[in-house]
Design an enzyme around this catalytic site. Structure first.
Site, PDB file in Angstrom:
ATOM      1  N   LYS A  73       1.164  -1.655  -0.451  1.00  0.00           N
ATOM      2  CA  LYS A  73      -0.081   0.546   0.094  1.00  0.00           C
ATOM      3  C   LYS A  73       1.054   1.333  -0.167  1.00  0.00           C
ATOM      4  CE  LYS A  73      -4.426   1.228   2.762  1.00  0.00           C
ATOM      5  NZ  LYS A  73      -4.938   1.128   3.499  1.00  0.00           N
TER       6      LYS A  73
HETATM    7  C1  E4P Z   1      -8.103   1.770   3.494  1.00  0.00           C
HETATM    8  O1  E4P Z   1      -7.265   1.135   3.223  1.00  0.00           O
HETATM    9  C2  E4P Z   1      -7.676   2.489   4.869  1.00  0.00           C
HETATM   10  O2  E4P Z   1      -7.395   1.977   5.868  1.00  0.00           O
HETATM   11  C3  E4P Z   1      -9.201   3.269   5.777  1.00  0.00           C
HETATM   12  O3  E4P Z   1     -10.024   2.751   5.010  1.00  0.00           O
HETATM   13  C4  E4P Z   1      -9.428   4.204   5.884  1.00  0.00           C
HETATM   14  O4  E4P Z   1     -10.912   4.668   6.863  1.00  0.00           O
HETATM   15  P1  E4P Z   1     -11.281   5.560   7.603  1.00  0.00           P
HETATM   16  O5  E4P Z   1     -11.375   6.811   7.436  1.00  0.00           O
HETATM   17  O6  E4P Z   1     -12.624   4.845   8.516  1.00  0.00           O
HETATM   18  O7  E4P Z   1     -10.122   5.890   8.854  1.00  0.00           O
END
Ligand code: E4P
Length: 280
Positions: free
Chosen positions: A100
């Site tokens: 990522k």
């Molecule tokens: C995506 O890969 C992120 O980990 C995640 O969806 C972030 O979500 P949040 O905005 O609820 O922290």
């Protein structure tokens, strides 16, 4: 059949295993904040954690399903090095690692590093390492990430909704529903840079990808806060939605389903029960 895939947005072994057990899991997304939450929870229980071992457990639990592991560097050299390191160390465990990478790792607007995420994506994807490009808040960021070779682009739907609400001094809880078609204030539709909701962001990315026949890069709706937003991500044509455990558990709940079940159970006649319980 092509149908939206459901990932779990979690680094907690218990949640990943539970979602796997439900039989619907198609993948796992982690990020440094989710890893912190999982490790803090383990520590509270009195355990100590070997992080390498812990991540390997996640990969084995999710065998056969993509698991995103995020880099922590903020320039291309560092992210490329970390991406290779993550892939070399962890991919042999279950062959399911996606690295990522943030679309832009800078923490200031004017920076020579704004394109470092794309450079890292281009280099690593060129080496055959699948990339989930994260922290996407505009369709053009998604388009650039796709051009650089990302396998997934992750628009953060919920955080766009948070931004629109906080810019306009609207009070909200994290899990509150925000309509895909936007919110009105004083007769105007609220927006951020032409985006009227997190789901609108997903929809605009879908439209642009479809305009150019981009199918190798999947649209992964992230930062999803409730079941209705999951539905809207599917309506908008997201390929994948990554959901925290509370949203996964909300997907099947409806008062009338519960009420209906109670009625059916109440009305079972003994003959029908006997028939279905008869020894075969
Ligand atoms: C995506 O890969 C992120 O980990 C995640 O969806 C972030 O979500 P949040 O905005 O609820 O922290």
């Amino acid at each position: 059949m092509i149908i939206i895939k459901i990932f779990i947005d979690s680094s907690k072994l218990s949640e990943i295993s539970q979602a796997y057990d439900y039989g619907l899991l198609d993948g796992v997304t982690t990020n440094p904040s989710l890893i912190r939450a999982a490790v803090d929870e383990e520590k509270l229980k009195g355990g100590s954690i070997d992080i390498e071992d812990y991540i390997k457990k996640i990969l084995l639990l999710a065998r056969g399903l993509p698991v995103s592991l995020e880099v922590i560097g903020t320039d291309s050299e560092k992210m490329i090095d970390e991406g290779r390191r993550i892939y070399k160390l962890f991919n042999p465990i279950a062959e399911n690692v996606y690295v990522k990478i943030p679309v832009n790792p800078s923490i200031v607007e004017k920076s020579s590093k704004n394109f470092d995420g794309l450079k890292a994506i281009k280099t690593l994807s060129g080496e055959g390492i699948p990339i989930n490009c994260t922290l996407i808040f505009t369709p053009e960021q998604a388009l650039m990430a796709a051009k650089a070779g990302a396998s997934f682009v992750s628009p953060f739907a919920g955080r766009i909704d948070d931004l629109i609400r906080s810019k306009n001094n609207l009070e909200f809880k994290k899990t509150d529903y925000f309509p895909a078609y936007g919110e009105e204030k004083d007769g105007d539709i609220l927006e951020d840079n032409g985006i009227i909701s997190g789901i609108d962001l997903v929809a605009q990315i879908r439209e642009i990808f479809d305009n150019y026949g981009i199918s190798e890069t999947k649209v992964l709706a992230a930062s999803i806060r409730n079941a209705r937003q999951t539905r809207e991500a599917a309506l908008a044509g997201a390929d994948i939605a990554t959901l925290p455990m509370n949203v996964i558990e909300e997907l099947l709940i409806h008062t009338k389903t519960i009420e209906g079940m109670k009625g059916f159970i109440r009305d079972i006649i003994p003959e029908y029960r006997d028939l279905l319980n008869r020894e075969q």
